[in-house]
Enzyme design. Sequence first.
Site, PDB file in Angstrom:
ATOM      1  N   VAL A  33       0.664  -1.171  -0.006  1.00 55.06           N
ATOM      2  CA  VAL A  33      -0.014  -0.018   0.034  1.00 55.06           C
ATOM      3  C   VAL A  33       0.920   1.239   0.184  1.00 55.06           C
ATOM      4  O   VAL A  33       0.475   2.267  -0.525  1.00 55.06           O
ATOM      5  CB  VAL A  33      -0.862  -0.056   1.210  1.00 55.06           C
ATOM      6  CG1 VAL A  33      -0.321   0.046   2.455  1.00 55.06           C
ATOM      7  CG2 VAL A  33      -1.985   1.119   1.107  1.00 55.06           C
ATOM      8  N   ASP A  34       1.979   1.273   0.652  1.00 51.70           N
ATOM      9  CA  ASP A  34       2.821   2.409   0.737  1.00 51.70           C
ATOM     10  C   ASP A  34       3.551   2.777  -0.834  1.00 51.70           C
ATOM     11  O   ASP A  34       3.449   3.995  -1.210  1.00 51.70           O
ATOM     12  CB  ASP A  34       3.999   2.028   1.560  1.00 51.70           C
ATOM     13  CG  ASP A  34       4.981   3.154   2.126  1.00 51.70           C
ATOM     14  OD1 ASP A  34       4.100   4.300   2.143  1.00 51.70           O
ATOM     15  OD2 ASP A  34       6.206   3.278   2.179  1.00 51.70           O
TER      16      ASP A  34
HETATM   17  P1  ADP Z   1       2.900  -3.795   5.885  1.00 53.01           P
HETATM   18  O1  ADP Z   1       4.248  -3.572   5.312  1.00 53.01           O
HETATM   19  O2  ADP Z   1       2.449  -2.733   7.103  1.00 53.01           O
HETATM   20  O3  ADP Z   1       2.401  -5.205   6.246  1.00 53.01           O
HETATM   21  P2  ADP Z   1       1.682  -4.103   3.099  1.00 53.01           P
HETATM   22  O4  ADP Z   1       1.401  -2.606   2.188  1.00 53.01           O
HETATM   23  O5  ADP Z   1       2.573  -4.939   2.799  1.00 53.01           O
HETATM   24  O6  ADP Z   1       1.983  -3.345   4.589  1.00 53.01           O
HETATM   25  O7  ADP Z   1       0.168  -4.628   3.558  1.00 53.01           O
HETATM   26  C1  ADP Z   1      -0.728  -3.821   4.107  1.00 53.01           C
HETATM   27  C2  ADP Z   1      -2.137  -4.055   3.743  1.00 53.01           C
HETATM   28  O8  ADP Z   1      -2.710  -3.062   2.616  1.00 53.01           O
HETATM   29  C3  ADP Z   1      -2.312  -5.369   3.201  1.00 53.01           C
HETATM   30  O9  ADP Z   1      -3.513  -5.968   3.726  1.00 53.01           O
HETATM   31  C4  ADP Z   1      -2.543  -5.180   1.684  1.00 53.01           C
HETATM   32  O10 ADP Z   1      -3.344  -6.257   1.104  1.00 53.01           O
HETATM   33  C5  ADP Z   1      -3.164  -3.644   1.537  1.00 53.01           C
HETATM   34  N1  ADP Z   1      -2.984  -2.843   0.408  1.00 53.01           N
HETATM   35  C6  ADP Z   1      -2.092  -3.080  -0.522  1.00 53.01           C
HETATM   36  N2  ADP Z   1      -2.246  -2.225  -1.674  1.00 53.01           N
HETATM   37  C7  ADP Z   1      -3.138  -1.512  -1.160  1.00 53.01           C
HETATM   38  C8  ADP Z   1      -3.949  -0.506  -1.781  1.00 53.01           C
HETATM   39  N3  ADP Z   1      -3.576   0.224  -2.724  1.00 53.01           N
HETATM   40  N4  ADP Z   1      -5.288  -0.077  -1.025  1.00 53.01           N
HETATM   41  C9  ADP Z   1      -5.653  -0.518   0.083  1.00 53.01           C
HETATM   42  N5  ADP Z   1      -4.860  -1.595   0.722  1.00 53.01           N
HETATM   43  C10 ADP Z   1      -3.909  -1.955   0.214  1.00 53.01           C
END
Ligand code: ADP
Length: 167
Positions: A33-34
């Site tokens: 998501v980041d």
């Molecule tokens: P972390 O490193 O904190 O685990 P991640 O980005 O790998 O963060 O995942 C956190 C959550 O965000 C996961 O449940 C993933 O499916 C979700 N995610 C990924 N892309 C998006 C998006 N564009 N919008 C909303 N949620 C997302």
Amino acid sequence: MTDIEVVLGDITAEDVDAIVTAANESLLGGGGVDGAIHRAAGPGLARAGGALAPCDPGDAKATPAFALDPPVRHVIHTVGPVWEGGTYGEDDTLASCYRRSLEVADELGASSVAFPAIATGVYGFPPERAARIAVAAIRATPTRVQRVRLVAFDEDARDLLLDALKG
Ligand code: ADP
């Protein structure tokens, strides 16, 4: 009274004042998501994040939203716990992510905030436990934020959040 909504979708498309990102301590952008938020906001986000780094797990820091579409004005960067089995304070750190993000949202005057499921991707936090902690931490935090949107990226995550909201 804060209204908590659960929705399915891409957080970069949310119509809110502030979007929370699941960052790493460098605030320079990562995967998941980041990565999506940094791509949508453009390179200014990493520059602004880097200037505020490091951010400890459980803490949150705000930058402008750069090229994200209005009304989004702020990105709140919070760093989740890396799941190491649950005996290293991961629950408290995750709750702190939600609490600190709402505190930062209050400082910004944001009335609507969208959260992803922090730490449930690469960081490996069990999603059901994370959903319960997210809802409990938001409910336990006094805030002027009127609308919190919990954005699930898949139907399983959405159902876990809906169950947590009912519980
Ligand atoms: P972390 O490193 O904190 O685990 P991640 O980005 O790998 O963060 O995942 C956190 C959550 O965000 C996961 O449940 C993933 O499916 C979700 N995610 C990924 N892309 C998006 C998006 N564009 N919008 C909303 N949620 C997302």
